[in-house]
Design an enzyme around this catalytic site. Sequence first.
Site, PDB file in Angstrom:
ATOM      1  N   ASP A   1      62.435  72.721  49.896  1.00  0.00           N
ATOM      2  CA  ASP A   1      63.559  73.195  50.714  1.00  0.00           C
ATOM      3  C   ASP A   1      63.642  74.714  50.826  1.00  0.00           C
ATOM      4  O   ASP A   1      64.352  75.225  51.687  1.00  0.00           O
ATOM      5  CB  ASP A   1      64.882  72.688  50.130  1.00  0.00           C
TER       6      ASP A   1
ATOM      7  N   ASP B   1      59.868  69.493  44.573  1.00  0.00           N
ATOM      8  CA  ASP B   1      60.686  70.610  44.108  1.00  0.00           C
ATOM      9  C   ASP B   1      61.885  70.008  43.368  1.00  0.00           C
ATOM     10  O   ASP B   1      62.190  68.812  43.533  1.00  0.00           O
ATOM     11  CB  ASP B   1      61.148  71.433  45.320  1.00  0.00           C
TER      12      ASP B   1
ATOM     13  N   ASP C   1      65.362  71.892  42.709  1.00  0.00           N
ATOM     14  CA  ASP C   1      66.677  72.300  43.221  1.00  0.00           C
ATOM     15  C   ASP C   1      66.862  71.980  44.696  1.00  0.00           C
ATOM     16  O   ASP C   1      66.081  72.408  45.550  1.00  0.00           O
ATOM     17  CB  ASP C   1      66.885  73.798  42.977  1.00  0.00           C
TER      18      ASP C   1
END
Length: 268
Positions: free
Chosen positions: A217, A17, A19
């Site tokens: 996350d 991922d 961000d």
Amino acid sequence: MEKILEKAQKIKIIFFDIDDTLRVKDSGFMPESINEVFKKLHEKGIMTGIATGRNLFGVVPEVRALKPDYYVAINGAYVENACTQKVLYKNTFSKDLVEEIIAWLRTEQSEYSFVAADSLRVSKWDKIASEAIGPVYAELKENPDYYQTEEIYQMLTISDHDDQLKLPENLADKIRLVRWHPNSSDIVPLEGSKAIGCQQVLQELGLKAENMLNFGDGLNDRELFDFAGLSVAMKVSHPELLEKADYITDSVENDGILKALQALKIID
């Protein structure tokens, strides 16, 4: 931990991922250790991919510079071989569906954004949109009818009451909302997810889920954590993801990705 290390030996591709995983969303900080990680993975012949809610426009230069092998963008709705730029998969919204979504959002007094493969537009750029989208994409141009000329892969809600939005019956069996910010949710196909996109890559390579590891996350990583052979959550991850993770690592600022890959004995 012994079972996790056994799983780690089967890994042939790793998806990241962006961000708050590769880089800090609000500040843009990306540790130098990330460059080291990608270099070592390439040297070991382990492929890399970016699995993100962003579209290609949002894949910032420092992430492109890592030279990943694949982009699974727009929450799995657009998949591209980063080396050849061959599109492996795309899942777009029909114009009729877009118009249904717009009609609903107008009754809810919510603005919206269109996400195309390499561009975005908003129905209205204001303080609320700036707070949600600004840190990710910077200021966007307004065009409430952008879907008339561009293929739309995803939409975003934009409002100061996003937590109160509820899909009507005519949309609940077509799309779902995935909140990623207090002022915004991704509007994705009911069956759409990063996992669907990553499956396309594995199929292309002749690999299985057990050959894949992913780092994430947020809530848009849930399906990926259920699918991948091995999943690592960042320390700051959503509680749901922390429960699903095979391994929890440190934050971006504290070289969490490097530490995890070393602990799993994937790189030195």
